[in-house]
Motif scaffolding. Structure first.
Motif, PDB file in Angstrom:
ATOM      1  N   GLU A 243     -55.971 122.009   6.590  1.00  0.00           N
ATOM      2  CA  GLU A 243     -55.049 121.990   7.637  1.00  0.00           C
ATOM      3  C   GLU A 243     -54.877 120.597   8.580  1.00  0.00           C
ATOM      4  N   PHE A 244     -56.128 120.059   8.780  1.00  0.00           N
ATOM      5  CA  PHE A 244     -56.130 118.883   9.591  1.00  0.00           C
ATOM      6  C   PHE A 244     -55.502 117.802   8.825  1.00  0.00           C
TER       7      PHE A 244
ATOM      8  N   GLN B 255     -53.131 118.095   6.403  1.00  0.00           N
ATOM      9  CA  GLN B 255     -51.972 118.419   6.418  1.00  0.00           C
ATOM     10  C   GLN B 255     -51.044 118.041   7.481  1.00  0.00           C
ATOM     11  N   SER B 256     -51.653 118.157   8.763  1.00  0.00           N
ATOM     12  CA  SER B 256     -51.066 118.177   9.987  1.00  0.00           C
ATOM     13  C   SER B 256     -50.894 116.243  10.260  1.00  0.00           C
ATOM     14  N   ASN B 257     -51.986 115.806   9.558  1.00  0.00           N
ATOM     15  CA  ASN B 257     -52.066 114.401   9.645  1.00  0.00           C
ATOM     16  C   ASN B 257     -50.925 113.523   8.807  1.00  0.00           C
TER      17      ASN B 257
ATOM     18  N   GLU C 282     -48.413 114.964   8.014  1.00  0.00           N
ATOM     19  CA  GLU C 282     -47.029 115.369   8.950  1.00  0.00           C
ATOM     20  C   GLU C 282     -46.698 114.215   9.730  1.00  0.00           C
ATOM     21  N   LEU C 283     -47.799 114.079  10.682  1.00  0.00           N
ATOM     22  CA  LEU C 283     -47.616 113.044  11.858  1.00  0.00           C
ATOM     23  C   LEU C 283     -47.133 111.663  11.351  1.00  0.00           C
TER      24      LEU C 283
ATOM     25  N   ARG D 194     -54.645 108.049  15.814  1.00  0.00           N
ATOM     26  CA  ARG D 194     -54.537 109.366  14.749  1.00  0.00           C
ATOM     27  C   ARG D 194     -55.610 109.445  13.959  1.00  0.00           C
TER      28      ARG D 194
END
Length: 336
Positions: free
Chosen positions: A59-60, A62-64, A66-67, A299
């Motif tokens: 999850e982390f 994937q979020s990274n 996307e950012l 990030r």
């Protein structure tokens, strides 16, 4: 016709020690079952919380990704407007590629985690696991308490203790074979020969017999020596396992306490990283003096903080189960 009844009244305590040994062997089987139960529970806990970490890690990442994708798109537009240099844009693209590589690794680790979960648990893995869930366990309050519990109920230690007691009983049995034995018998005979006298027709005999082996080619003496050596061996094994259980309990206690400290520290780290990243990103997007490299570093630190906190949650949960397993108190009844 004759009737003979014979009763052994003493056999050097051979039968007594054999009976005691049989009871010990029954206890040995019980402790083996206890040991297996606790190993299964510990492995199940490790598989559950490790899979939970794999979910969070994916999850982390994937979020990274996307950012960094949004940042790369934004930086492309800013490059076209001449607000940033080609070097800055290259840094964004490089960071995006790195984030995508980490995402691939996270996906593979999740696949492995699922397979491991299904192998140990024996059922299909869930689609998500809440790492904040913590089973209510009766934890020891100090190292001395944990060590005391382990000395009393640890299955490995009890198995070694019973092994030693069985070896001692075997020694007693071997020594009994060198000692005397006694028996008593009663025999009644009837002779139907009419030419015999009354006394000759009916005879009763009570006889006590004592046997004491003097020499059997050294066989019995050799059995005693072998049994003595086995007792000494089992005593050494018991002492070694006793020391190892104390060491394992101390290590598990240390890991349990340190993991609590790490959990608190990573929670603070995550909170600070989230605040810093939000501020730096906002400043960068509004065209302040923040550089692309500072955003990338922010990030990266946020991702590290998130994964570190998730790992700390996993490690703390597992450390509780490991501590109970080291003391020998990891039973289903002890889990709420």
């Amino acid at each position: 016709h004759s009737v003979l009844v014979e009763q052994k009244i003493f056999d050097g305590f051979g039968n007594y020690n054999t009976l005691k040994k049989s009871k010990l062997e029954l206890d040995y089987a019980k402790f083996e079952l206890d040991k297996l139960e606790q190993e299964v529970i510990l492995n199940a806990a490790k598989a559950y919380y490790s899979l939970g970490y794999n979910f969070k890690n994916l999850e982390f990442n994937q979020s990274n990704v996307e950012l960094f994708e949004r940042q790369a798109e934004s930086d492309r537009a800013r490059l076209e407007r001449g607000e940033i240099s080609l070097t800055d844009f290259a840094q964004s693209e490089s960071s995006l590629a790195g984030a995508q590589a980490k995402l691939i690794t996270a996906r593979n680790e999740l696949i492995s985690g699922r397979k491991n979960f299904e192998k140990i648990i024996g059922s299909k893995s869930p689609e998500e696991i809440d790492l904040t869930f913590s089973a209510k366990l009766r934890m020891p309050t100090s190292l001395d308490t944990a060590t005391s519990i382990a000395e009393q109920i640890n299955p490995r230690l009890n198995l070694a203790k019973i092994d030693l007691e069985i070896a001692k009983k075997n020694l007693f049995v071997a020594r009994g074979d060198l000692g005397p034995s006694a028996s008593i018998s009663y025999e009644k005979k009837k002779n139907y020969d009419l030419s015999s006298t009354v006394d000759e027709r009916e005879q009763e005999e009570v006889k006590a017999t004592v046997k004491w082996p003097i020499f059997q080619g050294g066989k019995n003496l050799s059995s005693v020596k072998k049994a003595k050596f086995l007792v000494e061996e089992k005593q050494l094994v018991f002492d070694d396992i006793s020391d190892q259980v104390k060491i394992d309990t101390a290590n598990a206690w240390t890991t349990y306490n340190s993991s609590k400290g790490v959990l608190d520290a990573t929670a603070a780290q995550l909170k600070a990283a989230e605040i810093a990243n939000e501020g730096i990103t906002l400043e960068y997007d509004t065209g302040s003096s923040r550089t692309t490299l500072e955003v990338i570093q922010s990030r990266t630190l946020l991702l590290d903080a998130r994964t570190s906190y998730a790992k700390a949650q996993k490690d703390f949960a597992i450390s509780q189960f490991s501590l109970l397993a080291s003391t020998g108190d990891l039973y289903l009844d002890n889990i709420k």
